[in-house]
Design a protein around this motif. Structure first.
Motif, mmCIF file in Angstrom:
data_model
loop_
_atom_site.group_PDB
_atom_site.id
_atom_site.type_symbol
_atom_site.label_atom_id
_atom_site.label_comp_id
_atom_site.label_asym_id
_atom_site.label_seq_id
_atom_site.Cartn_x
_atom_site.Cartn_y
_atom_site.Cartn_z
ATOM 1 N N ALA A 70 1.181 -1.216 -0.258
ATOM 2 C CA ALA A 70 -0.171 -0.192 -0.489
ATOM 3 C C ALA A 70 0.528 1.267 -0.075
ATOM 4 N N ILE A 71 0.374 2.120 -0.693
ATOM 5 C CA ILE A 71 1.122 3.886 -0.503
ATOM 6 C C ILE A 71 0.341 4.156 0.809
ATOM 7 N N ILE A 72 1.101 4.019 2.150
ATOM 8 C CA ILE A 72 0.401 4.436 3.485
ATOM 9 C C ILE A 72 0.925 5.873 4.013
ATOM 10 N N GLY A 73 1.828 7.389 2.574
ATOM 11 C CA GLY A 73 1.926 8.404 3.028
ATOM 12 C C GLY A 73 3.142 9.536 2.091
ATOM 13 N N ALA A 74 3.553 9.925 2.343
ATOM 14 C CA ALA A 74 4.095 10.314 1.362
ATOM 15 C C ALA A 74 5.496 11.451 2.109
ATOM 16 N N VAL A 75 6.470 12.113 1.501
ATOM 17 C CA VAL A 75 8.019 12.330 2.649
ATOM 18 C C VAL A 75 8.295 12.872 1.668
ATOM 19 N N LYS A 76 9.338 14.133 1.917
ATOM 20 C CA LYS A 76 9.991 15.175 0.994
ATOM 21 C C LYS A 76 11.618 15.176 0.980
ATOM 22 N N ILE A 77 12.065 14.768 -0.106
ATOM 23 C CA ILE A 77 13.578 14.498 -0.224
ATOM 24 C C ILE A 77 14.330 15.636 -0.215
ATOM 25 N N ASN A 78 15.172 16.412 0.389
ATOM 26 C CA ASN A 78 16.083 17.512 0.594
ATOM 27 C C ASN A 78 17.133 17.383 0.576
ATOM 28 N N GLY A 79 17.773 16.827 0.239
ATOM 29 C CA GLY A 79 19.030 16.473 -0.263
ATOM 30 C C GLY A 79 19.265 14.856 -0.175
ATOM 31 N N CYS A 80 20.669 14.791 -0.667
ATOM 32 C CA CYS A 80 21.533 13.231 -0.692
ATOM 33 C C CYS A 80 23.082 13.122 -0.419
ATOM 34 N N THR A 81 23.763 12.756 0.730
ATOM 35 C CA THR A 81 24.665 12.258 1.017
ATOM 36 C C THR A 81 25.233 11.359 1.451
ATOM 37 N N GLY A 82 26.483 10.919 1.059
ATOM 38 C CA GLY A 82 27.612 9.789 1.457
ATOM 39 C C GLY A 82 28.119 9.643 0.572
#
Length: 140
Positions: A70-82
């Motif tokens: 199921a699609i249960i929610g959402a979130v914003k991606i604001n960056g990527c590190t590593g």
């Protein structure tokens, strides 16, 4: 119902304990082997896999209350590190939907889109719940 969602909206499939932890704001990073330039809203899909179920206790989530596939929610991606092979997607503004969008099959791709009529319908329902969340947040 009219199909209406941002055409650049994508989803990400995540094992259920982590998907719920993200949407509840308990997990602020998602680790992947590939970096991403994607920013903004991403739908969170709780996969059918039970391989990580021992982590429900880590986040104090009752596994009998979760929806899988199921699609249960959402979130914003604001960056990527590593670095090579160990990337952390930085997450904020988590939303756990009041009504999970059930019977949605996830994909192996890191980010996947609405490439069928059923998924377009699901993405429309998800977009409506994000909009409802944003209106609620703006009023408080």
């Amino acid at each position: 119902m009219e199909i209406n969602y941002p055409t650049n909206l994508k989803a990400i499939s995540i094992h259920a304990p982590f998907a719920y932890a993200i949407c509840l704001g308990l997990k602020r990073e998602e680790y992947r082997t590939q970096p991403t330039k994607r920013r903004g809203w991403v739908l969170v899909h709780a996969s059918l896999s039970k391989a990580s179920d021992e982590y429900f206790t880590t986040y104090n989530i009752n596994p009998s209350t979760v929806k899988r596939g199921a699609i249960i929610g959402a979130v914003k991606i604001n960056g990527c590190t590593g670095s090579v092979g160990n990337w952390a997607y930085q997450l904020d503004t988590p939303v756990l939907f009041e009504q999970p969008i059930e019977e949605v099959k996830g994909k192996q791709a890191i980010f996947w889109g609405a490439n069928s009529q059923e998924l377009q319908f699901a993405f429309t329902l998800a977009s409506q719940q994000i909009a409802k969340f944003l209106n609620t947040k703006e009023l408080s």
